[in-house]
Design an enzyme around this catalytic site. Structure first.
Site, short mmCIF file in Angstrom:
data_model
loop_
_atom_site.label_atom_id
_atom_site.label_comp_id
_atom_site.label_asym_id
_atom_site.label_seq_id
_atom_site.Cartn_x
_atom_site.Cartn_y
_atom_site.Cartn_z
N TYR A 1 3.09 9.89 -0.25
CA TYR A 1 4.18 9.27 0.51
C TYR A 1 5.54 9.47 -0.18
O TYR A 1 6.58 9.22 0.42
CB TYR A 1 3.96 7.76 0.68
CG TYR A 1 2.70 7.32 1.37
CD1 TYR A 1 1.86 8.23 2.01
CD2 TYR A 1 2.35 5.98 1.40
CE1 TYR A 1 0.71 7.81 2.63
CE2 TYR A 1 1.19 5.54 2.03
CZ TYR A 1 0.37 6.46 2.63
OH TYR A 1 -0.78 6.03 3.24
N ASP B 1 0.84 -1.20 0.00
CA ASP B 1 0.00 0.00 0.00
C ASP B 1 0.88 1.25 0.00
O ASP B 1 1.68 1.45 0.92
CB ASP B 1 -0.89 -0.01 1.24
CG ASP B 1 -1.85 1.17 1.26
OD1 ASP B 1 -2.98 1.01 0.79
OD2 ASP B 1 -1.45 2.26 1.73
N LYS C 1 -2.90 6.13 -4.05
CA LYS C 1 -4.00 7.04 -3.71
C LYS C 1 -3.84 8.40 -4.37
O LYS C 1 -2.71 8.91 -4.50
CB LYS C 1 -4.07 7.22 -2.18
CG LYS C 1 -4.06 5.89 -1.44
CD LYS C 1 -4.17 6.01 0.06
CE LYS C 1 -3.80 4.69 0.71
NZ LYS C 1 -2.36 4.55 1.04
N HIS D 1 -7.80 9.74 -1.60
CA HIS D 1 -7.10 9.65 -0.32
C HIS D 1 -7.90 10.23 0.87
O HIS D 1 -7.94 9.65 1.94
CB HIS D 1 -5.74 10.34 -0.44
CG HIS D 1 -4.72 9.84 0.53
ND1 HIS D 1 -3.37 9.77 0.24
CD2 HIS D 1 -4.84 9.37 1.79
CE1 HIS D 1 -2.72 9.28 1.28
NE2 HIS D 1 -3.58 9.04 2.24
#
Ligand code: A2P
Length: 274
Positions: free
Chosen positions: A48, A43, A73, A106
């Site tokens: 990120y 994931d 996301k 998200h």
């Protein structure tokens, strides 16, 4: 690895490696180790900033792409019909893939933005570029508004979930609508010390050959939730997938259910400042 079948027939491994706050080489090493340890579900998210390393580690593992389930996301600034299309292509390029298994909105922003983004996700889904589409951090009203214009039902809703937040009502609501819940921060994330200090978890773990983290994670798996524990530590990565022999008595289940105190460690989706 045990899988769950989503509402469109796609199978998802019930444990996935979370990669929030795993930066670059750290993310690469974590994913590489996880795949060696038997994980087949990773994931990530555009925000990120590790999609490139996640994709590279998957490629370098030489495991066929179709055997690994990968989620990313859509970040908040990229919501909207056209922006979502562009952001998705960027995510694919970063990962070095030609399709994605699961793509999520998200966070909920405005209802209109969610509807417009969802339209883009539905198109990409129909084109076969995404195997399943879903949302993250959506509460009841966000889902209800999305339903007004959606033609594809979200496959999952990824939310903060751990023994302290067991989401009984949202779980029932999503179950009724055929949406699986995915748990992020299943170990309370940066506040894992609170989880490790919990006497009930300590007691249950001590009564079987399991760690506190394993007890907390398996409890969620038994609720039919997909879990995404994050770790960059090789030993803990292995520990977090070694859960399937752990069983609870009805007394233990009742004790663990009692840990639901509503304490959140991530923002309230109705009050986000980003
Ligand atoms: P680390 O990456 O050093 O292992 P969450 O999954 O709730 O987001 O929690 C992640 C946090 O818990 C990270 O700080 C991670 O640190 C730590 N962690 C992950 N797995 C375990 C484990 N099995 N035992 C103890 N700490 C863990």
């Amino acid at each position: 690895m045990k899988t769950i079948t989503l509402n469109n027939g796609v199978k998802i491994p019930v444990v996935g490696l979370g990669t929030f706050r795993a930066k670059e080489n750290e993310a690469y090493q974590a994913v590489a180790h996880a795949l060696k340890a038997g994980y087949r579900h990773i994931d990530t998210a555009a925000i990120y900033r590790n999609e490139k390393e996640v994709g590279q580690a998957i490629k370098d593992s030489q495991i066929p792409r179709e055997e690994i389930f990968v989620t990313s996301k859509l970040w908040n600034d990229d919501q909207g019909y056209e922006k979502a299309h562009l952001a998705f292509q960027k995510t694919l390029d970063e990962l070095g893939f030609d399709y994605l298994d699961l793509y999520l909105i998200h966070w909920p922003k405005t209802y209109q933005k969610a509807a417009d983004s969802w339209k883009a996700l539905e198109e990409l889904y129909h084109q076969g570029k995404i195997k399943a589409i879903g949302v993250s951090n959506f509460t009841f009203h966000h889902l209800e508004h999305l339903y007004e214009t959606a033609t594809v039902i979200p496959a999952v809703n990824q939310v903060e979930m751990h023994v302290g937040i067991q989401h009984e009502k949202l779980r029932a609501f999503c179950q009724e609508k055929n949406i699986y819940l995915e748990a992020y921060a299943p170990l309370m994330s940066h506040e894992i010390k609170n989880l490790l200090a919990n006497e009930t978890l300590q007691k249950v773990a001590a009564s079987k050959s399991a760690t506190i983290a394993q007890v907390a994670l398996k409890y969620l798996v038994d609720l039919d939730v997909i879990i995404l524990p994050k770790s960059t530590n090789p030993q803990r990565i292995e520990e977090n997938i070694d859960l399937f022999n752990i069983t609870f008595t009805s007394e233990e289940k009742a004790l663990l259910k009692g840990l639901n105190n509503g304490r959140k460690y991530f923002p309230d989706p109705d009050n986000i400042a980003f």
